[in-house]
Design a protein around this motif. Sequence first.
Motif, PDB file in Angstrom:
ATOM      1  N   UNK A  72      51.635  27.508  41.716  1.00 41.05           N
ATOM      2  CA  UNK A  72      50.254  27.336  42.173  1.00 41.05           C
ATOM      3  C   UNK A  72      49.532  26.478  41.139  1.00 41.05           C
ATOM      4  N   UNK A  73      49.144  25.255  41.488  1.00 43.36           N
ATOM      5  CA  UNK A  73      48.499  24.364  40.511  1.00 43.36           C
ATOM      6  C   UNK A  73      47.172  24.937  40.014  1.00 43.36           C
ATOM      7  N   UNK A  74      46.781  24.512  38.837  1.00 37.92           N
ATOM      8  CA  UNK A  74      45.485  24.916  38.291  1.00 37.92           C
ATOM      9  C   UNK A  74      44.373  24.490  39.242  1.00 37.92           C
ATOM     10  N   UNK A  75      43.443  25.391  39.475  1.00 44.20           N
ATOM     11  CA  UNK A  75      42.296  25.070  40.312  1.00 44.20           C
ATOM     12  C   UNK A  75      42.523  25.189  41.798  1.00 44.20           C
ATOM     13  N   UNK A  76      43.742  25.512  42.215  1.00 46.09           N
ATOM     14  CA  UNK A  76      44.008  25.653  43.641  1.00 46.09           C
ATOM     15  C   UNK A  76      43.591  27.039  44.119  1.00 46.09           C
ATOM     16  N   UNK A  77      42.966  27.100  45.295  1.00 46.69           N
ATOM     17  CA  UNK A  77      42.627  28.390  45.888  1.00 46.69           C
ATOM     18  C   UNK A  77      42.744  28.286  47.403  1.00 46.69           C
ATOM     19  N   UNK A  78      42.820  29.418  48.052  1.00 45.42           N
ATOM     20  CA  UNK A  78      43.023  29.421  49.509  1.00 45.42           C
ATOM     21  C   UNK A  78      42.414  30.659  50.131  1.00 45.42           C
ATOM     22  N   UNK A  79      41.955  30.487  51.351  1.00 47.68           N
ATOM     23  CA  UNK A  79      41.559  31.607  52.195  1.00 47.68           C
ATOM     24  C   UNK A  79      42.683  31.824  53.193  1.00 47.68           C
ATOM     25  N   UNK A  80      42.933  33.083  53.539  1.00 50.17           N
ATOM     26  CA  UNK A  80      44.101  33.371  54.367  1.00 50.17           C
ATOM     27  C   UNK A  80      43.813  34.452  55.393  1.00 50.17           C
ATOM     28  N   UNK A  81      44.404  34.274  56.561  1.00 52.98           N
ATOM     29  CA  UNK A  81      44.445  35.330  57.572  1.00 52.98           C
ATOM     30  C   UNK A  81      45.910  35.735  57.700  1.00 52.98           C
ATOM     31  N   UNK A  82      46.193  37.019  57.474  1.00 52.67           N
ATOM     32  CA  UNK A  82      47.563  37.523  57.557  1.00 52.67           C
ATOM     33  C   UNK A  82      47.745  38.250  58.884  1.00 52.67           C
ATOM     34  N   UNK A  83      48.549  37.651  59.759  1.00 58.08           N
ATOM     35  CA  UNK A  83      48.753  38.179  61.110  1.00 58.08           C
ATOM     36  C   UNK A  83      49.992  39.060  61.171  1.00 58.08           C
TER      37      UNK A  83
END
Length: 251
Positions: A72-83
Amino acid sequence: MSATFQYHAIKPETELAAFVESIGMFGNFSPAEKELVVLPDGRIDLFFMFTAEGGFQVLLMGLETSSDMRVVPAGMYAYAVSFTPLGLEYILDIPIADILNSAKVLPAGFWDNKPAWFENLETFNRHAIQKIHSLLRSKVDERKRKLFELIYASQGELSVNEIADQIGWSSRQINRYFNAQFGLPLKAYCDILRFRKSLEHIAVGKLFPELDFTDQSHFIREIKKYAGALPKELSKNKNDRFILLSVLKQR
């Protein structure tokens, strides 16, 4: 989990629990890349990913059948929906048999997302829930609903024949459905759920089988098959490398 790598999740309302396991946000807020080991968990994740350079990508992850090292690169972020698998079919309506152990890039405008969605986890959760309600089909095949209720209630320990007998759907039909929709047979999916449940025990230091494994050797083989590591190594979880274990330990 360290302060620089964060993961937070919200459980959906009861009405959506059969379709969505969680809605969350994770990010590497450190100046250095972070190595993580992703473990199979039986979920299908829809990611809205941001990079430190301002990049944006929407990814749909298929089911995983083995561990995978990711950076995971520095500064990377994510929103996620887990189905759940049921949610994949009745909300996303995108078969994932062709992306087993891989991912599919979706259009950047998927779900008509807007920058306002991503102010924080609360705003993303609100907009995602609204979208999910608008997409959720009203009529669900009751055999499929019962199928997944049995799978989850048994933590994957019921045999395919036992499940088939209880829902009135032949084992051949069930496996045809699973292979076409998700890319693996029901037995393989049940084994993943049993592995995940075992991780909950390992996360709190229980290194012997709590579920229906033949013996300790069988337990160790199954854990290593899916995690690529022995239970003792997983329990130590050095540097929070095994992100699923870190999440389970937080609960």
